[in-house]
Design an enzyme around this catalytic site. Structure first.
Site, mmCIF file in Angstrom:
data_model
loop_
_atom_site.group_PDB
_atom_site.id
_atom_site.type_symbol
_atom_site.label_atom_id
_atom_site.label_comp_id
_atom_site.label_asym_id
_atom_site.label_seq_id
_atom_site.Cartn_x
_atom_site.Cartn_y
_atom_site.Cartn_z
ATOM 1 N N THR A 107 0.858 -1.172 -0.109
ATOM 2 C CA THR A 107 0.092 0.154 -0.042
ATOM 3 C C THR A 107 0.953 1.171 -0.039
ATOM 4 O OG1 THR A 107 -1.636 -1.267 1.491
ATOM 5 C CG2 THR A 107 -1.849 1.048 1.106
ATOM 6 N N THR A 108 1.917 1.262 0.858
ATOM 7 C CA THR A 108 2.864 2.366 0.959
ATOM 8 C C THR A 108 3.601 2.561 -0.446
ATOM 9 O OG1 THR A 108 3.282 1.895 3.204
ATOM 10 C CG2 THR A 108 4.819 3.295 2.270
ATOM 11 N N TYR A 170 -13.269 -5.520 -0.261
ATOM 12 C CA TYR A 170 -14.412 -5.031 -0.868
ATOM 13 C C TYR A 170 -15.448 -6.122 -1.416
ATOM 14 C CZ TYR A 170 -17.498 -2.242 -3.993
ATOM 15 O OH TYR A 170 -18.590 -1.629 -4.560
ATOM 16 N N TYR A 194 -1.312 -10.509 5.736
ATOM 17 C CA TYR A 194 -1.603 -9.082 6.082
ATOM 18 C C TYR A 194 -2.973 -8.751 6.551
ATOM 19 C CZ TYR A 194 -1.323 -4.100 5.509
ATOM 20 O OH TYR A 194 -1.255 -2.663 5.484
ATOM 21 N N ARG A 199 -8.667 -1.170 5.634
ATOM 22 C CA ARG A 199 -8.687 -0.899 4.497
ATOM 23 C C ARG A 199 -9.567 -2.030 3.657
ATOM 24 N NH1 ARG A 199 -4.871 2.406 2.199
ATOM 25 N NH2 ARG A 199 -3.277 3.343 3.676
ATOM 26 N N LYS A 222 1.295 -9.797 9.577
ATOM 27 C CA LYS A 222 1.427 -8.422 9.769
ATOM 28 C C LYS A 222 0.016 -7.880 10.236
ATOM 29 C CE LYS A 222 1.983 -3.823 7.395
ATOM 30 N NZ LYS A 222 1.967 -3.073 6.226
ATOM 31 N N ILE A 261 6.815 -4.015 10.393
ATOM 32 C CA ILE A 261 6.716 -3.636 8.850
ATOM 33 C C ILE A 261 6.235 -2.201 8.758
ATOM 34 C CG2 ILE A 261 5.660 -3.863 6.766
ATOM 35 C CD1 ILE A 261 5.601 -7.107 7.480
#
Length: 365
Positions: A107-108, A170, A194, A199, A222, A261
């Protein structure tokens, strides 16, 4: 003709040596207990290497020991393409200052704004340039199981050491669907799961992780839910990295996390390493919290992109829909740099406020 017939027989015999995918087969066995379908698993071999040659692969144990993993930023040129020169410099700064792994295209790193061709290329580039110095963990997860399988095959084929996988977002699925999704990618190689419900809109419940922990390829989790969840896993011997920079110090030293992370380590890799390696340091943690709060006042990576541009480490180029923080927030960052010390941040240029007109926003890339 005889040679052709012999070759045909050989192909049939070779084909029989490999098991066929069984995803979905269990649904047809109406009389039996339902079991989570699995990917095409070749015993004792990692996909997609479909040969009997022994492959030199990183093991999950190699990943489990990493304490500081940076979710690396992807810089851009003014036309929206990757700025590989700036990217290489940023990755090298991470290595020099003690980061042990990088997440590529997370994402980053704006993997959500990349084509899969770009994504796999960047993973391969990172492996080729830095794979001997840092563990390269490719974000090859997707809400589509088909895409996750394909991207993960490609990622391991270009040499990544481990994969990062998110739960389907989603278009959410059931608990059983999560297990099936992850079961289709775990056989390919070391994997970090993750969990970031803010999100995805859906938590990965502990029972899913406990089920997946039976796989030797699960390197760990994570976890972004909080330190109570972190401790719930570490008490059971499951490796966890904090996904929250503001909680990572306590996660590491009070709740059993292996490390973090991190987003903040893009800016301060040396201090983040100190936070993860040198024991409890509440003074340093308190010193960094105002910066961490600043970094997450808007959805990541908006503030990080703004900060790296202000430090002169990357060009002030944003792929939309991300836009820079407003002027008042950019002034705040300059003051934060002064308080922490410019020498602790990446890059060598003086920190600048930057004008609105200095930023380039790209809609076609």
């Amino acid at each position: 003709m005889a040679a052709m017939m012999s070759y045909s027989v050989c192909l049939r015999e070779c084909t029989l040596q490999f098991p066929r995918p069984n995803c979905g087969d269990n649904y047809k066995r109406r009389g039996g207990k339902w079991r989570s379908p699995q990917a095409a698993v070749i015993p004792d071999l990692h996909l997609p290497m479909r040969s009997f040659e022994v492959k030199n692969r990183t093991s999950a144990e190699d990943i489990k020991s990493l304490r500081l993993i940076t979710a690396i930023k992807t810089p851009y040129l003014p036309d929206g393409r990757f700025d590989l020169e700036a990217y290489d410099a940023l990755v090298n700064m991470q290595i020099v200052n003690g980061a042990e792994g990088v997440i590529v295209g997370g994402t980053t790193g704006e993997g959500q704004l990349m084509s899969w061709d770009e994504h796999i290329m960047l993973i391969g580039h990172t492996v080729n340039c830095f794979g001997s110095s840092v563990k390269v963990i490719g974000n090859t997860g997707s809400n589509s199981t088909r895409e996750a399988i394909h991207a993960t095959e490609q990622g391991f084929a270009v040499g990544m050491h481990a994969a990062l996988h998110i739960n389907p977002y989603y278009g959410k699925t059931s608990v059983e669907g999560m297990v099936s999704h992850f079961d289709c990618v775990l056989p390919m190689g070391p994997t970090i799961i993750y969990n970031v419900p803010s999100r995805t809109g859906q938590d990965i419940p502990p029972r899913v992780i406990h089920t997946l922990a039976q796989s030797p390829n699960l390197a760990g989790v994570k976890e972004c839910v909080g330190n109570d969840r972190v401790e719930q896993y570490t008490d059971k011997g499951i490796v966890v990295w904090s996904g929250n920079d503001d909680q990572c110090h306590d996660a590491r030293w009070n709740h059993g996390a292996t490390g973090v992370i991190s987003v903040t380590s893009n800016l301060l890799p040396g201090l983040m390493r100190k936070l993860m390696f040198e024991g409890k340091n509440t003074e340093l943690n308190s010193k960094l919290l105002p910066l961490i709060d600043w970094l997450f006042q808007e959805p990541n990576p908006i503030a990080l992109n703004t900060a790296l541009a202000q430090l002169g480490v990357v060009r002030p180029v944003f792929r939309l829909p991300y836009v820079p923080l407003p002027l008042a927030k950019r002034i705040e960052f300059v003051n934060l740099v002064k308080k922490i010390g410019r020498e602790n941040f990446v890059g060598e240029k003086n920190v600048q406020v930057l004008d609105d007109d200095d930023f380039i926003l790209i809609s076609r890339y």
